[in-house]
Design a protein around this motif. Structure first.
Motif, mmCIF file in Angstrom:
data_model
loop_
_atom_site.group_PDB
_atom_site.id
_atom_site.type_symbol
_atom_site.label_atom_id
_atom_site.label_comp_id
_atom_site.label_asym_id
_atom_site.label_seq_id
_atom_site.Cartn_x
_atom_site.Cartn_y
_atom_site.Cartn_z
ATOM 1 N N ALA A 304 0.821 -1.215 0.000
ATOM 2 C CA ALA A 304 0.000 0.000 0.000
ATOM 3 C C ALA A 304 0.854 1.265 0.000
ATOM 4 N N THR A 305 2.028 1.207 0.657
ATOM 5 C CA THR A 305 2.818 2.427 0.805
ATOM 6 C C THR A 305 4.056 2.451 -0.076
ATOM 7 N N GLY A 306 4.481 1.278 -0.568
ATOM 8 C CA GLY A 306 5.721 1.225 -1.329
ATOM 9 C C GLY A 306 6.974 1.349 -0.466
ATOM 10 N N LYS A 307 6.810 1.373 0.862
ATOM 11 C CA LYS A 307 7.972 1.469 1.748
ATOM 12 C C LYS A 307 8.774 0.167 1.741
ATOM 13 N N PRO A 308 10.074 0.221 2.021
ATOM 14 C CA PRO A 308 10.867 -1.017 2.090
ATOM 15 C C PRO A 308 10.412 -1.897 3.271
ATOM 16 N N ALA A 309 10.623 -3.194 3.112
ATOM 17 C CA ALA A 309 10.179 -4.166 4.121
ATOM 18 C C ALA A 309 10.734 -3.849 5.507
ATOM 19 N N GLU A 310 12.022 -3.491 5.583
ATOM 20 C CA GLU A 310 12.641 -3.243 6.888
ATOM 21 C C GLU A 310 11.939 -2.086 7.606
ATOM 22 N N GLN A 311 11.619 -1.054 6.836
ATOM 23 C CA GLN A 311 10.971 0.113 7.427
ATOM 24 C C GLN A 311 9.577 -0.240 7.959
ATOM 25 N N VAL A 312 8.831 -0.985 7.154
ATOM 26 C CA VAL A 312 7.474 -1.380 7.570
ATOM 27 C C VAL A 312 7.538 -2.245 8.828
ATOM 28 N N GLU A 313 8.473 -3.189 8.834
ATOM 29 C CA GLU A 313 8.656 -4.065 9.987
ATOM 30 C C GLU A 313 8.954 -3.226 11.231
ATOM 31 N N THR A 349 8.769 -14.941 -5.812
ATOM 32 C CA THR A 349 8.312 -13.579 -6.086
ATOM 33 C C THR A 349 8.181 -12.778 -4.787
ATOM 34 N N VAL A 350 7.702 -13.416 -3.735
ATOM 35 C CA VAL A 350 7.598 -12.720 -2.445
ATOM 36 C C VAL A 350 8.977 -12.235 -2.003
ATOM 37 N N TYR A 351 9.960 -13.106 -2.131
ATOM 38 C CA TYR A 351 11.312 -12.711 -1.735
ATOM 39 C C TYR A 351 11.805 -11.525 -2.560
ATOM 40 N N LEU A 352 11.590 -11.580 -3.880
ATOM 41 C CA LEU A 352 12.079 -10.507 -4.759
ATOM 42 C C LEU A 352 11.357 -9.191 -4.484
ATOM 43 N N ILE A 353 10.070 -9.281 -4.144
ATOM 44 C CA ILE A 353 9.332 -8.061 -3.785
ATOM 45 C C ILE A 353 9.895 -7.483 -2.485
ATOM 46 N N LYS A 355 12.854 -7.755 -1.383
ATOM 47 C CA LYS A 355 14.164 -7.189 -1.675
ATOM 48 C C LYS A 355 14.075 -5.905 -2.494
ATOM 49 N N GLY A 356 12.879 -5.561 -2.960
ATOM 50 C CA GLY A 356 12.714 -4.377 -3.794
ATOM 51 C C GLY A 356 13.078 -4.605 -5.249
ATOM 52 N N GLU A 357 13.254 -5.891 -5.631
ATOM 53 C CA GLU A 357 13.655 -6.186 -7.015
ATOM 54 C C GLU A 357 12.451 -6.414 -7.939
ATOM 55 N N ARG A 358 11.276 -6.533 -7.368
ATOM 56 C CA ARG A 358 10.035 -6.609 -8.143
ATOM 57 C C ARG A 358 9.019 -5.730 -7.424
ATOM 58 N N SER A 359 7.986 -5.318 -8.154
ATOM 59 C CA SER A 359 6.899 -4.635 -7.452
ATOM 60 C C SER A 359 5.754 -5.636 -7.281
ATOM 61 N N ALA A 360 4.953 -5.417 -6.271
ATOM 62 C CA ALA A 360 3.859 -6.347 -5.985
ATOM 63 C C ALA A 360 2.882 -6.441 -7.158
ATOM 64 N N GLU A 361 2.787 -5.375 -7.948
ATOM 65 C CA GLU A 361 1.849 -5.384 -9.080
ATOM 66 C C GLU A 361 2.139 -6.494 -10.085
ATOM 67 N N CYS A 362 3.366 -6.981 -10.108
ATOM 68 C CA CYS A 362 3.696 -7.951 -11.165
ATOM 69 C C CYS A 362 3.472 -9.395 -10.725
#
Lengths: 378, 378
Positions: A304-313, A349-353, A355-362
């Motif tokens: 929803a926010t596009g923030k990196p995983a570490e920040q959201v966590e 795909t979850v891992y790549l998202i 890591k910021g290497e994919r977006s969830a939209e794909c």
């Protein structure tokens, strides 16, 4: 009391009732300890009534957490508002809890397991049996081990697994739920009068009013669902964060279930599809976790926010970690070492998202490849 | 356009492209018609571009619904706010739609099917093929028939099945989802240049951006999930109405999945567990329906208020019916005639709760019986 009941009870009587210890006292550890103490209280012929629970000591407004639990019969830190049985005793001394126990119930965060096992090595009864309530896998670059196997190997004791659709606060409030306990006959089985049997397991964990236990023998199947579901819950969170609706969530869950089954068949050949689809430790746990647990919420916020995983966590979990993030990385590393990434488009795909290497939209792009149409012969 | 694309297209070209008709125009019928018309528009070598949709004529503020659809390209009654392709044409004349069609896509409420089939008998192309998007079973006291089989028998044409986690409003908004289409090779198959193949099916229904189609061959498996899920959604509604939480919902879904699989194995021996657990028509559809559909809401209201099922249905559904209530009664009658009630504690309990013969609170009582502990040999 009728004769039938007397007979039934005497079948499980023994000269030395089993002493049970619970290692861990988070919300799930305390909930399981409550269940166990309720059962030992009702079956003195089978179990020592008093149950000791190891508590990592903390200071709560000037009082020790163990003192509060023992005096007020409430774990005010991790399970506030729930009264605990008076025969459940908290202690900060790990060896005092574990050494005399016949049955050890492990219920600590995955990351503390190794250290605890080091402390226990050589200090427990060689005849003890264990049940692991932990969720996760012990993944190293080229190997993937069940946590119950790690307990067995480190302590040289036989270990089963408890896993199911078990949100602790609901069970603590005695809302009806189910669980799966996988326990196989030990190689050095001592017979039903001297050893833990499936009946012992059922009597120790089953609560007729609110916690229904199914005892099975598929340790790997029961463990895998609990480990991999957190990765899938992140993915369901992603599509929820994108507002894609319930169809997409159902799709992610079925794709996840398919990859869980395939992972089990490939790397734990004894694991049964039936466990992952039709036992509480499988689809039920997956569905419950995807309905709103911690990993789901982290996934939703990332998308929803596009923030990196570490920040959201950091923002959402107050210093705790989302298990799915750790598991996704471990599974990626393991599958990569096996050259088997392509068979798990969702997990990868979850891992790549993350890591910021994919977006969830794909997410949808990854699925049609693997499911193409077959030709008919004319 | 690259050579590869040209070659791919020519493989599916034919002298006479297939003419496709959609029978039914509710929210799901209109959504599927939209998908089909988008695809026929992009594949003129394979399909006649114009798609006719049979609409049960209604008067909307002085205008005919068919006129509104054809002039404004919107089904203002059943799918308001969604623009329809201009090559989709609404008509109130059933035979004008169906008679010239090579592919008939059925998408009407279950209870209207028999009457429509009577009207079509002998009036359609003998070479036509059909796809049923209906959910349900044709249950009579001693028999239980798939609706696709009913279409095949009444019209003497080959029929496949489309079923999946497909809430129509989400798909109409082009949110990503998946579906399952089961289609087997007809006995009188005319070869890939003259007949419908799995590729035809995929080209007609698959939308890369938002509607992913998996073509399989298990007609019974794909049909059963869609029929039985509504009964299970009622049960999930019951436990939600009782505020039992997500563990209980997960438990009900896994018990339901188990009974679905058992029902399939017992009464449709060709049905595969894999379809019910790992295809969109199975677990995904079940999960999506249990997340908040019509049957779920009716079940929740029954349990929360204690009102009789008929009253809740009348109050919530504005004259429409909850399919699960009908299916629960049919399945009960069928299983009763087979002397097989005990194998389906969940399906049967739902029926008894709807009849007022049990209360929702007693759901857990029915499950521990069937799952007892096995003895070990000493």
């Amino acid at each position: 009391m009728s004769n039938i009941v007397e007979k039934k009870q005497s079948e499980f009587s023994r000269a030395e009732p089993f002493r049970v210890a619970v290692i861990g006292s988070g919300n799930w550890g305390t909930t399981v300890a409550k269940i166990i103490a309720e059962n030992t209280n009702e079956r003195p012929e089978e179990f020592v009534r008093d149950v000791n629970m190891w508590v990592y000591e903390e200071d709560i407004e000037g009082r020790k957490l163990t003192d509060i639990i023992n005096e007020e019969h409430e774990n005010v830190k991790y399970l506030p508002g729930v009264k605990l049985p008076k025969n459940l005793h908290a202690t900060p001394d790990l060896l005092a809890v574990a050494s005399p126990a016949d049955i050890l119930v492990f219920n600590v965060p995955h990351q503390f397991l190794s250290r605890i096992l080091q402390q226990l090595k050589g200090k427990i009864k060689p005849t003890a049996r264990a049940i692991s309530c932990l969720k996760g896998l012990n993944v190293e670059k080229n190997s993937c081990q069940l946590l119950s196997t790690q307990i067995e190997n480190e302590l040289n004791i036989h270990c089963g697994v408890l896993s199911g659709a078990n949100l602790a606060p609901e069970i603590a409030r005695e809302c009806w739920s189910e669980t799966t306990i996988a326990y196989v006959k030990p190689k050095d089985y001592r017979g039903k009068y001297d050893d833990v049997t499936p009946f012992t397991i059922k009597h120790l964990f089953h609560r007729p009013a609110y916690f229904h236990v199914q005892v099975i023998e598929d340790i790997a199947g029961a463990s895998l669902g609990g480990a991999l579901k957190n990765v899938i819950a992140l993915a369901v969170g992603f599509v929820d964060g994108l507002n894609w609706g319930d169809n997409a969530k159902g799709a992610i869950i079925r794709l996840g279930l398919r990859e869980m089954i395939h992972f089990g068949h490939t790397y734990f050949p004894g694991a049964k599809s039936y466990t992952l689809t039709c036992e509480s430790a499988g689809a039920a746990d997956l569905i419950t976790s995807c309905a709103g647990g911690r990993n789901f919420k982290v996934g939703r916020e990332i998308a929803a926010t596009g923030k990196p995983a570490e920040q959201v966590e950091a923002e959402l979990l107050n210093g705790q970690s989302a298990q799915g993030i750790i598991t996704a990385a471990e599974v990626y590393e393991f599958l990569s070492s096996k050259g088997d990434l392509n068979s798990y488009p969702l997990l990868i795909t979850v891992y790549l998202i993350l890591k910021g290497e994919r977006s969830a939209e794909c997410i949808p792009e990854y699925f049609n490849k693997t499911e193409d149409v077959k030709h008919w012969e004319d």
